[in-house]
Design a protein around this motif. Sequence first.
Motif, PDB file in Angstrom:
ATOM      1  N   ASP A 322       0.821  -1.211   0.000  1.00 15.26           N
ATOM      2  CA  ASP A 322       0.000   0.000   0.000  1.00 15.26           C
ATOM      3  C   ASP A 322       0.856   1.262   0.000  1.00 15.26           C
ATOM      4  N   ALA A 323       2.006   1.190   0.672  1.00 15.70           N
ATOM      5  CA  ALA A 323       2.837   2.378   0.832  1.00 15.70           C
ATOM      6  C   ALA A 323       3.583   2.760  -0.436  1.00 15.70           C
ATOM      7  N   ALA A 324       3.963   1.753  -1.232  1.00 15.33           N
ATOM      8  CA  ALA A 324       4.773   2.024  -2.420  1.00 15.33           C
ATOM      9  C   ALA A 324       3.895   2.236  -3.642  1.00 15.33           C
ATOM     10  N   PRO A 325       4.357   3.022  -4.602  1.00 25.60           N
ATOM     11  CA  PRO A 325       3.638   3.119  -5.877  1.00 25.60           C
ATOM     12  C   PRO A 325       3.557   1.737  -6.529  1.00 25.60           C
ATOM     13  N   PRO A 326       2.483   1.433  -7.267  1.00 30.07           N
ATOM     14  CA  PRO A 326       2.334   0.103  -7.869  1.00 30.07           C
ATOM     15  C   PRO A 326       3.532  -0.323  -8.704  1.00 30.07           C
ATOM     16  N   GLU A 327       4.155   0.626  -9.421  1.00 34.01           N
ATOM     17  CA  GLU A 327       5.277   0.272 -10.287  1.00 34.01           C
ATOM     18  C   GLU A 327       6.561  -0.003  -9.503  1.00 34.01           C
ATOM     19  N   GLN A 328       6.527   0.223  -8.183  1.00 34.56           N
ATOM     20  CA  GLN A 328       7.707  -0.046  -7.347  1.00 34.56           C
ATOM     21  C   GLN A 328       7.388  -1.037  -6.226  1.00 34.56           C
ATOM     22  N   ARG A 329       6.319  -1.827  -6.394  1.00 35.42           N
ATOM     23  CA  ARG A 329       5.922  -2.743  -5.331  1.00 35.42           C
ATOM     24  C   ARG A 329       7.009  -3.777  -5.045  1.00 35.42           C
ATOM     25  N   SER A 330       7.551  -4.398  -6.078  1.00 38.15           N
ATOM     26  CA  SER A 330       8.575  -5.419  -5.863  1.00 38.15           C
ATOM     27  C   SER A 330       9.849  -4.813  -5.274  1.00 38.15           C
ATOM     28  N   LEU A 331      10.180  -3.604  -5.715  1.00 35.70           N
ATOM     29  CA  LEU A 331      11.337  -2.909  -5.139  1.00 35.70           C
ATOM     30  C   LEU A 331      11.134  -2.696  -3.650  1.00 35.70           C
ATOM     31  N   ALA A 332       9.924  -2.250  -3.268  1.00 36.28           N
ATOM     32  CA  ALA A 332       9.635  -2.020  -1.856  1.00 36.28           C
ATOM     33  C   ALA A 332       9.680  -3.315  -1.055  1.00 36.28           C
ATOM     34  N   LEU A 333       9.122  -4.384  -1.610  1.00 34.66           N
ATOM     35  CA  LEU A 333       9.153  -5.669  -0.921  1.00 34.66           C
ATOM     36  C   LEU A 333      10.579  -6.217  -0.853  1.00 34.66           C
ATOM     37  N   GLY A 334      11.382  -5.939  -1.872  1.00 31.74           N
ATOM     38  CA  GLY A 334      12.787  -6.334  -1.817  1.00 31.74           C
ATOM     39  C   GLY A 334      13.539  -5.572  -0.739  1.00 31.74           C
TER      40      GLY A 334
END
Length: 401
Positions: A322-334
């Motif tokens: 929810d916190a990260a932009p959709p296009e950076q979801r995997s980056l945030a989870l990484g």
Amino acid sequence: MSEVAARYRFLAYAIGGFGLSMNAVLYLLIPLRADELGASVGVIGLLVGTKALFETVLSVPMGAFMDRVGAKRSVQIGTAGTALIGVGMMLAPSLWLLFVLQVFMGIIRPLGWIGGQSYAAGIRGGKNRSHDAGRFSSVANLGQIVSPILAGALVAWQDPQLGFAMVVALGVIFFLVSLTLLDIGRAPASADTGSGFAAALGLMKLPRIQTVMFLTFNRLWIPAAWSSFFPLYLVDEGNSPTVAGSVISAMAVVATITSFYTGRIAKLGTPVAVTSVALALGCLGVAVSPVFDTMPLFYLAAALVGIGQGLSLPMLITLMSDAAPPEQRSLALGLRSGVNQAAATVAPVAIGPLIGAAGLVVGFPVAAAIGLAFVLAATWSARREPADAADADDAADAPSR
């Protein structure tokens, strides 16, 4: 939802069985195989830590890579690559080759695990995200209970080298599952096209991301300290290794059950509040463990830790997505995964000497206090976040079909 949609949701949850299962199997097999090859305890520790080190260092660029190729393809690459590395481990005749393969495992396994998180968080998104993440996490926790038992049976039947067939089997099974996943596509590419570090620094400036970082550090800090020393303490107190191991299994069982009900529990408060309370209960479980050291009290301590572990994983996946932009979801989870690995590395090193000098009665309450400090820091960070921001993200991230 239609019957077809329900089927694809089930597959999204099923892919959660890959990441933690693989970790649990490798934690069992790598030391056994290294010992068979004549490695000392110190060398075994380095060998085990090699994978975690590379997962930590490469978490950000791998997350950026996953955002570029999409969650489904990341899962496919991660599971297929893990199966190939498992074949290499089965055939490896030396410690040096195992070290090299552990490096590659640290690069490849997160693609399947973090990619699966990103896929489960994005298949529906919005208000359904905590429910989907909870089901995904239930399968993940269940997998780490069952897989080591099967791998141990292989070792008992033959030897540790053949046990790596379990690594191959898990990789192949989940690769086949990944082929049947619904293609949800990927969000438009972000402005950062490099390694992802610039984008990661931008994410870290967001109060919500900082909140998740504090909470996620606690999530791995607690089990890394508790699981590393409590079973050993129970054995030293006269309990059998089987009983000591059952305490860890009890924690995993409670975590599995708790994560299954994440969707319902999440309705009891804000995501940060629910996650904070769950992790605070885990801290309490660690703090009371030195006095809950007899049957059946040590199972109560395990249950408290298990509640924190079971509820926090899906909630943190939800919060970070929810916190990260959709296009950076995997980056945030990484990025979250990198903090996880850092906490898992630091906790035993920091708490171990304290326990050795002052005993568990001092060491565990101190570990719990440090964990609670991160929960309080997360609560403070969350207060800086505008109340309507999460709702805005939900609306923006809801997938169209």
